[in-house]
Design an enzyme around this catalytic site. Structure first.
Site, PDB file in Angstrom:
ATOM      1  CE  LYS A  22      -3.650  -0.600   2.411  1.00 42.78           C
ATOM      2  NZ  LYS A  22      -4.603  -0.766   3.494  1.00 42.78           N
ATOM      3  NE  ARG A  92      -7.262   2.984   4.519  1.00 35.53           N
ATOM      4  CZ  ARG A  92      -7.707   4.233   4.357  1.00 35.53           C
ATOM      5  NH1 ARG A  92      -6.874   5.239   4.389  1.00 35.53           N
ATOM      6  NH2 ARG A  92      -8.986   4.458   4.185  1.00 35.53           N
ATOM      7  N   GLY A 101      -6.903 -10.453   7.844  1.00 36.95           N
ATOM      8  CA  GLY A 101      -6.601 -11.078   9.135  1.00 36.95           C
ATOM      9  C   GLY A 101      -5.787 -10.151  10.009  1.00 36.95           C
ATOM     10  CG  MET A 103      -5.676  -2.978  13.275  1.00 30.37           C
ATOM     11  SD  MET A 103      -4.676  -1.565  13.619  1.00 30.37           S
ATOM     12  CE  MET A 103      -4.931  -0.635  12.143  1.00 30.37           C
ATOM     13  NE  ARG A 336      -6.270  -4.224  -2.496  1.00 27.53           N
ATOM     14  CZ  ARG A 336      -6.692  -4.584  -1.308  1.00 27.53           C
ATOM     15  NH1 ARG A 336      -5.836  -4.934  -0.378  1.00 27.53           N
ATOM     16  NH2 ARG A 336      -7.962  -4.614  -1.013  1.00 27.53           N
ATOM     17  CG  HIS A 455      -3.571 -47.068  -2.847  1.00 26.21           C
ATOM     18  ND1 HIS A 455      -4.940 -47.116  -2.970  1.00 26.21           N
ATOM     19  CD2 HIS A 455      -3.062 -47.736  -3.909  1.00 26.21           C
ATOM     20  CE1 HIS A 455      -5.241 -47.815  -4.057  1.00 26.21           C
ATOM     21  NE2 HIS A 455      -4.121 -48.203  -4.640  1.00 26.21           N
ATOM     22  NE  ARG A 561       2.323 -45.070  -9.152  1.00 28.27           N
ATOM     23  CZ  ARG A 561       2.270 -43.727  -9.113  1.00 28.27           C
ATOM     24  NH1 ARG A 561       1.413 -43.079  -9.874  1.00 28.27           N
ATOM     25  NH2 ARG A 561       3.061 -43.053  -8.304  1.00 28.27           N
ATOM     26  CD  GLU A 744      11.010 -46.120  -7.207  1.00 29.69           C
ATOM     27  OE1 GLU A 744       9.888 -45.833  -6.806  1.00 29.69           O
ATOM     28  OE2 GLU A 744      11.302 -47.242  -7.675  1.00 29.69           O
ATOM     29  CB  SER A 763      11.880 -41.946 -14.291  1.00 30.45           C
ATOM     30  OG  SER A 763      10.794 -41.180 -13.843  1.00 30.45           O
ATOM     31  CG  ASP A 768       9.170 -45.870  -3.145  1.00 35.80           C
ATOM     32  OD1 ASP A 768       8.877 -46.211  -1.989  1.00 35.80           O
ATOM     33  OD2 ASP A 768       8.561 -46.263  -4.150  1.00 35.80           O
ATOM     34  CB  CYS A 830       7.596 -40.350 -12.763  1.00 36.47           C
ATOM     35  SG  CYS A 830       8.327 -41.749 -11.910  1.00 36.47           S
ATOM     36  CE1 TYR A 850       9.660 -37.998 -17.469  1.00 35.44           C
ATOM     37  CE2 TYR A 850      11.654 -38.123 -18.802  1.00 35.44           C
ATOM     38  CZ  TYR A 850      10.733 -38.719 -17.944  1.00 35.44           C
ATOM     39  OH  TYR A 850      10.897 -40.010 -17.550  1.00 35.44           O
TER      40      TYR A 850
END
Ligand code: PEP
Ligand code: MG
Length: 874
Positions: A22, A92, A101, A103, A336, A455, A561, A744, A763, A768, A830, A850
């Site tokens: 502000k 303010r 939340g 003042m 803003r 799971h 999977r 893993e 990957s 795990d 992955c 990736y």
């Protein structure tokens, strides 16, 4: 000496860290020559200093405050003690990121028993003057002394009733004066001290209250929820008052330069005549549409339109502007970047690019990745939620969506009811692979145990199905079919509404709005892809999921999977026959049967992928997951397989493991039963041959899970290559394929260089890897991770967001070793972190190719990698 206070003409918009959002924007507007009431900002550094020391404002801050007030008085020609030119101010809060939340505002500060009379005299309006004073007494009492709001309201409403006044405006000056007197008594009754009469005391106490409000519970919760650091503090803005409540030629309002709900490029806002700021927010009077200001005060409307256009062009984003009109003169109190719905964000970003205001790169930063979910899934209507009965708010938002259905407690019941056309919500302590069909049949899945990688969470996310896990405030009794929640009980068949976006559960049916695709979404995502560095693949194995992922432009499949293919009813029988039979011929027969099923499954998957790369992971879970648990199920399976119950129970006992996730699973299974992986490799390549004969050239990538040593990998690879060689010979086709491993285990990371020499790709299975790096069971961590976070031991759940220093360092080591040993090796991620925006930000900085995530997370992941490129410049 540190400068703790900046006059508005000393700052600018880039000083948000110090002046808060502000304050920085007020300074900027002043610099642009806009009609901003004069004032100054006390910095976030002063706040941090105050919170460190406690008690009173630091001396240096007090000294500078007095100096600033003197300079301020000079500029405005007003003073707290001046009879004619009385200075009144607003106070303010203003953190770097706007934060409900905390003042917020105190108006009319500087009034006291004496000044209120001066103001009445000067304005010749005692009613106005006492109205300002009673507002100050109330706001100051509430926010500085924490006097409960009702202490003032009850008296105020009672006074109106007693005197027969319908509206606030009917109360005459004398009445307001009496109310002020009473309000001062409220101070004595509630906090045993009077309202401070000295303006400087009012001001310093108000500043302290703003600083303290930085640390209140609501503000902390908000910061936790929005990843805002706790140590950056808030600034305070002190600004000369202008009065929207000084007659019918005055008013106050809020406007957005574009529609914050739809994104439409049209000024959107409301105002109230003869009112002060909080009247608009409080909703006591109904504000008017900003368009009608054109009729009431045409030149003010015109000036406001021009200012709003100037501000939007200057900030290059939709603005949320607060204004006040005092006797037909316009003042801007705040600007803003406006909050907006996901749909509006997308439209505004695309429109701004097309209007030539911002670049495509800038557009990427204007849409929050989290908000993308709401564009892909249905959501609950906000007005309906307001009246809904909460069942649980303790759960984790495992997979977004808004779903309504009748409660069922077992996967079987889910299937039966869904087949009869009923919509069901599966509620269980936890789920396991054998629940898969019931999960598919359900609208949503709710569990009391488990975290974000349990799971239920992983599977539901994969299906794009709404899911809430870890609802620790619910007790689900599947035997008696009853759920106990803090406010009551629910039974089988009762309706519940599940909000997967925030983890909340409601009793009964809450109205939903469905997701809609827009042209802007398509356009925006196209730009995101053109900017993104990392490719985004999907983790998927069912037709529906794969189609969804490709619709979202996944670049291939990063994880099939295969264990999910073993759970269809007929397949499970054969799998159980394989596991339970001691006779080799029966086992081979079972595997042959499974191979047939799998070949068909893979053919379907590869057909959908076409020439896009598809990683198939060979069987991973421990074998006991395929076996019946106890009781009737055991009897039934024994009959199905033609073996005695005793024998079956003996075999189940043999397969029991103390720590199954650390036990006989992943590649370890194939070391014991080589025929398992060979069967799967055969099924994969046979389906590839079939498609090749149709002219479809697939790119299968065979992945061996849970490898820790190079020898594990080479042993299995040799068997698989041997099998594929045979298929090539038999079919007469040269087949394209890659063989790689999942990384893993910590050991695999440490020997990544040697492994890379043998692998075509890596990957990272971060679920795990996180489990094994921390030694936190991924299925049980949900029970204690929150305690770690609450105690500040962990900042975030490492199963949800990459632990940069531990797991992240491990991955970095492995990537460096691997790329050194084999520069061409393809590397991906992955695990669940592959779809998490913050983690993607880190992966973007590593030498990987990736990330892969569940289909509905693909657009968010593409945006996250595009944002990383824009933010980091690579
Ligand atoms: C992993 O461990 O990160 C992974 C993707 O495999 P799963 O979740 O199936 O164990
Ligand atoms: Mg794994």
């Amino acid at each position: 000496m540190t400068k703790y206070i900046y006059a508005f003409d000393e700052g600018q918009k880039d000083m948000k860290d110090l002046l808060g959002g502000k304050g920085a924007n007020l300074s900027e507007m002043k610099r642009l020559g806009l009609p901003v009431p004069d004032g100054f900002t006390i910095t976030t550094e002063a706040c941090i200093e105050y919170l460190k020391q406690g008690e009173t404002l630091p001396e240096a801050v007090m000294t500078q405050l007095k100096e600033q007030l003197a300079a301020f008085s000079k500029r405005t020609n007003k003073a707290f003690s001046d009879d004619q030119n009385l200075l009144l101010v607003s106070v303010r809060s203003g953190a770097k990121i706007s934060m409900p939340g905390m003042m917020d505002t105190i108006l009319n500060l500087g009034l006291n028993d004496e000044n209120v009379e001066k103001l009445a005299h000067k304005t010749n309006d005692a009613r106005f003057s006492y109205d300002c004073y009673r507002r100050l007494l109330q706001m100051f009492g509430e926010v500085v002394y924490n006097i409960p709001m009702h202490a003032f309201h009850t008296y105020f409403d009672g006074y109106k009733k007693e005197h027969g006044y319908e509206t606030d405006a009917d109360i005459p000056a004398e009445g307001l004066k009496a109310i002020c007197e009473k309000y001062k008594e409220v101070y004595l009754e509630e906090v045993y001290k009077p309202f401070p009469q000295a303006p400087l005391d009012q001001l310093s106490e108000a500043i302290e209250a703003v600083f303290k409000s930085w640390d209140n519970d609501r503000a902390r919760v908000y910061r936790d929820l929005n990843d805002i650091p706790h140590d950056i503090g808030t600034a305070v803005n002190v600004q000369e008052m202008v009065f929207g409540n000084s007659g019918d030629q005055s008013g106050t309002g809020v406007a957005f330069t574009r529609n914050p709900v739809t994104g439409e490029a049209k000024l959107f806002g409301e105002y109230l005549l003869n009112a002060q700021g909080e009247d608009v927010v409080a909703g006591i009077r109904t504000p008017k549409d900003i368009q009608t200001l054109k009729d009431q005060m045409p030149h003010v409307h015109q000036e406001f339109v021009e200012v709003s256009e100037q501000l939007e062009a200057h900030y290059k984003d939709m603005q949320d502007i607060e204004f006040t009109i005092e006797n037909e003169k316009l003042y801007i109190l705040q600007t803003r970047n406006g909050k907006r719905t996901a749909k509006a964000a997308m439209k505004i970003a695309v429109d701004l690019v097309e209007e030539g205001v911002i670049s495509k790169e800038d557009a990427m930063t204007k849409v929050d990745v989290k908000s993308i979910d709401t564009l892909l899934h249905s959501t609950f209507e906000a007005h309906a939620l307001a009246h809904a009965e909460v069942v649980s708010q303790a759960g984790l938002p495992a997979s977004p969506g808004a779903a309504v259905g009748h409660i069922v407690f077992t996967a079987e019941e889910a299937k039966v009811r869904a087949e009869q056309g009923e919509k069901v919500v599966l509620m269980r302590p936890e789920t396991s692979p054998e629940d898969i069909e019931g999960m598919i049949a359900s609208e949503a899945i709710v569990t009391t145990h488990g975290g974000m990688t349990s799971h239920a969470a992983v599977v539901a996310r994969g299906m794009g199905k709404c899911c809430v896990t870890g609802c620790s405030d619910l007790e689900i009794n599947t035997t008696d079919k009853i759920i106990t929640y803090p406010g009551g009980t629910l039974h089988e068949g009762d309706k519940v509404s599940v909000d997967g976006a925030n983890g909340d559960i409601y009793a009964g049916e809450v109205e939903t709005t469905s997701a809609e695709h827009s042209e802007e979404f398509e356009q925006f995502m196209q730009w995101a892809e053109s900017i993104a560095r990392l490719n985004v693949r999907m983790n998927a194995e069912t037709t529906v999921d794969i189609e969804a992922g490709y619709q979202f432009n996944a670049k291939g499949i990063g994880l099939v999977r295969t264990e999910h293919m073993f759970f269809g009813a007929e397949r499970l029988v054969e799998m159980r026959r394989f596991i339970l039979s001691s006779d080799e011929a029966t086992r081979i027969q079972a595997l042959n049967q499974i191979r047939e099923y799998q070949t068909e499954d893979f053919e379907q998957i590869f057909r959908l992928s076409g020439d896009r790369p598809t990683i198939v992971r060979l069987l991973d879970p421990p074998l006991h997951e395929f076996l019946p648990k106890a009781g009737e199920e055991v009897t039934h399976v024994a009959q199905q397989l033609g073996i005695s119950e005793a024998k079956l129970n003996k075999r189940i006992a043999e397969l029991h493991e103390t720590n199954p996730m650390l036990g006989h699973r992943g590649c370890r299974l194939a070391i014991t039963y080589p025929e398992l992986y060979v069967m799967q490799a055969e099924a994969i390549m046979k389906s590839v041959v079939r498609l090749k004969e149709e002219g479809i050239h697939c790119q299968p990538e065979i992945m061996i899970p849970l490898v820790s040593t190079v020898e594990e990998f080479t042993t299995l690879k040799t068997q698989i290559v041997q099998c594929i060689d045979n298929i090539e010979q038999q079919s007469g086709h040269k087949l394209n394929y890659l063989i790689g491993t999942m990384i893993e285990t910590p050991r695999a990371c440490m020997v990544a260089g040697a492994l890379a020499k043998e692998c075509d790709f890596f990957s990272f299975g971060t679920n795990d890897l996180t489990q094994l790096t921390y030694g936190f069971s991924r299925d049980d961590a949900g029970k204690f991770i929150n305690d770690y976070i609450a105690n500040g031991i962990l900042e975030v759940d490492p199963f949800q967001t990459l632990d940069v220093h531990g797991v992240g360092a491990m991955i970095q080591t492995a990537v460096d070793q691997a790329k050194r040993a084999k520069p061409a090796i393809k590397i991906g991620v992955c695990g669940e972190l592959g779809g998490d925006p913050k983690s993607i930000h880190h992966f973007n900085g590593m030498n990987i190719d990736y990330v892969s995530c569940s289909p509905f997370r693909v657009p968010g992941a593409i945006l996250a990698t595009a944002q990383s490129v824009v933010e980091s410049g690579r």
